[in-house]
Design a protein around this motif. Structure first.
Motif, short mmCIF file in Angstrom:
data_model
loop_
_atom_site.label_atom_id
_atom_site.label_comp_id
_atom_site.label_asym_id
_atom_site.label_seq_id
_atom_site.Cartn_x
_atom_site.Cartn_y
_atom_site.Cartn_z
N VAL A 294 -3.72 -6.68 -37.51
CA VAL A 294 -4.39 -5.59 -36.78
C VAL A 294 -3.72 -5.50 -35.42
CG1 VAL A 294 -6.57 -4.82 -35.75
CG2 VAL A 294 -6.58 -5.95 -37.99
N GLU A 295 -3.33 -4.26 -35.07
CA GLU A 295 -2.72 -4.09 -33.74
C GLU A 295 -3.78 -3.48 -32.83
OE1 GLU A 295 1.42 -2.20 -32.65
OE2 GLU A 295 -0.18 -0.73 -32.35
N ILE A 296 -4.02 -4.17 -31.70
CA ILE A 296 -5.02 -3.67 -30.73
C ILE A 296 -4.27 -3.21 -29.49
CG2 ILE A 296 -7.03 -4.31 -29.31
CD1 ILE A 296 -7.68 -6.38 -31.54
N ALA A 297 -4.65 -2.05 -28.97
CA ALA A 297 -3.98 -1.52 -27.78
C ALA A 297 -5.01 -1.31 -26.67
CB ALA A 297 -3.30 -0.20 -28.12
N VAL A 298 -4.65 -1.78 -25.44
CA VAL A 298 -5.52 -1.52 -24.28
C VAL A 298 -4.70 -0.64 -23.33
CG1 VAL A 298 -6.81 -2.56 -22.38
CG2 VAL A 298 -6.66 -3.74 -24.58
N ALA A 299 -5.11 0.63 -23.24
CA ALA A 299 -4.33 1.59 -22.46
C ALA A 299 -5.09 2.00 -21.22
CB ALA A 299 -4.03 2.80 -23.33
N ASP A 300 -4.38 2.11 -20.09
CA ASP A 300 -5.03 2.59 -18.85
C ASP A 300 -4.22 3.71 -18.25
OD1 ASP A 300 -3.00 1.61 -17.01
OD2 ASP A 300 -3.74 -0.43 -17.47
N ASN A 301 -4.77 4.32 -17.20
CA ASN A 301 -4.06 5.42 -16.52
C ASN A 301 -3.70 5.00 -15.10
OD1 ASN A 301 -6.61 5.28 -15.50
ND2 ASN A 301 -6.95 7.51 -15.37
N GLY A 302 -3.37 3.69 -14.97
CA GLY A 302 -3.13 3.11 -13.64
C GLY A 302 -1.73 3.35 -13.12
N ILE A 303 -1.30 2.43 -12.25
CA ILE A 303 -0.04 2.63 -11.52
C ILE A 303 1.20 2.42 -12.39
CG2 ILE A 303 -0.98 2.04 -9.24
CD1 ILE A 303 0.12 -0.81 -9.66
N GLY A 304 1.04 1.75 -13.47
CA GLY A 304 2.18 1.54 -14.37
C GLY A 304 3.10 0.41 -13.89
N ILE A 305 4.06 0.06 -14.74
CA ILE A 305 4.98 -1.05 -14.42
C ILE A 305 6.40 -0.59 -14.67
CG2 ILE A 305 5.56 -3.46 -14.97
CD1 ILE A 305 2.73 -3.59 -16.32
N GLU A 306 7.28 -0.94 -13.76
CA GLU A 306 8.69 -0.57 -13.93
C GLU A 306 9.27 -1.33 -15.14
OE1 GLU A 306 11.23 0.41 -11.06
OE2 GLU A 306 9.87 0.31 -9.34
N PRO A 307 10.14 -0.66 -15.90
CA PRO A 307 10.64 -1.27 -17.15
C PRO A 307 11.26 -2.65 -16.96
CG PRO A 307 11.35 1.01 -17.00
CD PRO A 307 10.67 0.70 -15.70
#
Ligand code: ADP
Length: 583
Positions: free
Chosen positions: A511-524
């Protein structure tokens, strides 16, 4: 390379056998088998060709012998007819008869092979002069021929009137070699009145033989009674009148009218295929010889060439087979060596892994004990600092208040750090079993634990359908708490935080679980680094934290055999995905 010299000389058979086991002689065995089959086939074909070639020449010899038979028989019949006529019309007592003599003289013109015809009385004396062709007159001489072999044979055979072909003799009349043909003359009383004898020039037979000779060494011959040579090609003069021990006159062969025999000619010592034929009406035999050397010339040439090719093939096969076997042996040895080194490597890896695990456990133990033991003095420091702040706050100067405040905040942060390290090292120590968890319930528990932060930030946390997974429940809750917590903590100041928890079932029972937000993000470039322990991208002033949260998450996921990763770009939010076994 492995030398081929073990067990004695290079490429010796003994050496080959000793040099390798049966398994590594497969190439040579196959080559030997192949060569045996090819050689057997070659030998069989050679044997067949040998007999075919011999057979061909036997047929040829027989054809030539038949041709010679017909020619000589024709000639004999006409001479025989003439002699019968003489025997019927002449009587020694009334001889010479000029009229008859003239008549026979004229007849002799058509018989160049007949030198002369003599009339002999019963006592063996020649009567009158020899009858010859008109141009070949001979002197009149009284000659006694009673000792001649043909005379005796005619006399002894009487009353048979068969034609007698005598041994070649030197004529007492002409002095030339002739073959006598004699026939009895019957008197009016039925007794032997005398005989008529003709001298045949042997040359005439030699000429007839010449036309059927296949080769000089093979030769051809006309043989009379008991195998006496009446004509022969070659060496006619030498053999005329001679007799050799001849197998054609013995045993089974002696009874055959015609056939083929293989023997070494007694006349010239050549090994031959001899075709022979006995004439039907006369005691004569013609032979035509073809030497084995000639008959088998083509077969020998072919055998030499094929034998040479076969030998070359055998040699090439042997070399290839030896190389193959050497390579096979080398391969086996190499495979053995590789397997041995692989086993050794595996053993080393196992040993080092065990060693690493032991030192990891030791480290974890140390971290756990250290942080656990640090808690106590830290708690004392914190309580006394707080006491100091409460009691003397405002009584000292403002700088002292500030120092005390720094010390309290530092002690708090240290306490947080120690708690996080404890939590981290506990993951390794907790021996809780993975079980089928109610994912949604654990996610909800995490949200409840984050209630204050959610309320303060005005965040929205939504959840999709979350299927059960196999996990240690407390650890799964901790996972959710860290990830949802980060989603709220690293929010974009320009928009209220939204965190979405979703899941999907993958093919391989994960099972793949994803926690997504709309925050500042992270540089690659930091996508890998953030999962390391104490790795932070911000100062604790801008975002409080210890840099242990994501390291803890990775550790939990690793322990359950799953994978964790991030998908993010600055300003565009972050999605942390992880997999766990389906519950
Ligand atoms: P902490 O949050 O205590 O600093 P973590 O291990 O949770 O430690 O995170 C490591 C770093 O990863 C954080 O310092 C932060 O810079 C970055 N990070 C983690 N989660 C997020 C997120 N949801 N959005 C943006 N950055 C994040």
């Amino acid at each position: 390379m492995i030398p081929l010299t073990q067990g004695g000389g290079r490429f010796t058979i003994l050496g080959m056998i000793r040099y390798s086991t049966f398994r590594h002689a497969r190439g040579r065995l196959a080559a030997a088998l192949l060569m045996a089959v090819i050689t057997a086939n070659w030998a069989w074909q050679g044997w067949r060709d040998y007999h075919l070639d011999i057979g061909e020449f036997e047929v040829l010899g027989q054809s030539l012998a038949r041709a010679a038979d017909y020619q000589i028989d024709g000639s004999m019949r006409s001479m025989d007819t003439l002699l019968s006529e003489v025997a019927n019309r002449v009587h020694p007592a009334r001889w010479p008869d000029p009229k008859l003599e003239a008549w026979f003289q004229a007849r002799l013109v058509a018989f160049p092979e007949l030198r002369n015809i003599n009339i002999i009385d019963a006592s063996g004396h020649m009567v009158g002069r020899p009858i010859t062709a008109p141009d070949r007159t001979m002197p009149t001489r009284s000659v006694d021929l009673s000792d001649r072999e043909y005379f005796k044979r005619v006399r002894d055979a009487f009353p048979s009137q068969a034609l007698v072909i005598g041994r070649p003799v030197q004529s007492r009349v002409s002095g030339l070699s002739s073959i006598p043909l004699a026939r009895a003359i019957v008197g009016p009383d039925g007794g032997l009145a005398g005989m008529v004898v003709a001298g045949v020039d042997p040359e005439i037979f030699r000429q007839k033989l010449e036309s059927v000779v296949f080769e000089e060494a093979g030769g051809a011959a006309l043989l009379g009674q008991d195998g006496v040579f009446l004509a022969r090609v070659p060496r006619h003069e030498e053999t005329l009148g001679r007799t050799f021990p001849n197998p054609l006159f013995d045993g089974e062969l002696g009874k055959l009218r015609a056939g083929v025999a293989h023997f070494v000619s007694p006349a010239d010592g050549n090994d031959k295929i001899t075709a022979f034929r006995r004439l039907e009406r006369y005691p004569l035999m013609v032979t035509v010889g073809i030497t084995k050397a000639t008959a088998l010339a083509r077969w020998r040439r072919q055998s030499y060439v094929e034998g040479g090719i076969l030998a070359a093939l055998a040699l090439a096969l042997a070399v290839l087979a030896v190389q193959y076997d050497r390579r096979s042996l080398a391969n086996t040895r190499l495979t053995g060596q590789l397997a041995a080194s692989r086993d050794e490597l595996e053993a080393q890896v196992e040993e080092r892994t065990a060693h690493l695990a032991a030192s990891n456990a030791e480290l974890e133990q140390f971290a756990y004990v250290a942080s656990h033991d640090l808690q106590e003095p830290l708690r004392t420091i914190t309580s006394f600092l707080q006491l100091l702040q409460r009691r003397y706050g405002g009584q000292l100067d403002s700088q002292a208040d500030e120092y005390i405040a720094f010390a309290v905040s530092g002690a708090r942060r240290m306490s947080l750090l120690i708690n996080d390290v404890l939590a981290f090292s506990r993951i390794g120590r907790q021996s809780g079993d993975a079980e089928s968890c109610d994912t949604a319930a654990l996610a909800r528990a995490a949200v409840t634990a984050l209630e204050t932060a959610i309320a303060e930030s005005g965040a929205t946390v939504t959840m999709g359908e979350l299927p059960p997974v196999r996990c240690v429940p407390a650890q799964l809750q901790s996972l959710f708490q860290n990830l949802i917590g980060n989603g709220i903590k690293y929010r974009d100041p320009h928009r209220p935080p939204v965190v979405v928890v979703s899941a999907r079932v993958l093919d391989d029972a994960l099972v793949e679980i994803a926690v997504a937000d709309n925050g500042i993000g992270i540089e690659p470039q930091y996508h890998e680094r953030i999962f390391g322990i104490f790795q932070r991208l911000h100062t604790s002033d801008s975002y409080p934290g210890t840099g242990i949260g994501l390291a803890l998450c990775r550790k939990i996921v690793d322990r359950h055999g799953g994978r964790i990763g991030v998908e993010s770009a600055p300003g565009r939010g972050t999605i942390i995905r992880f997999t766990l076994p389906a519950g």
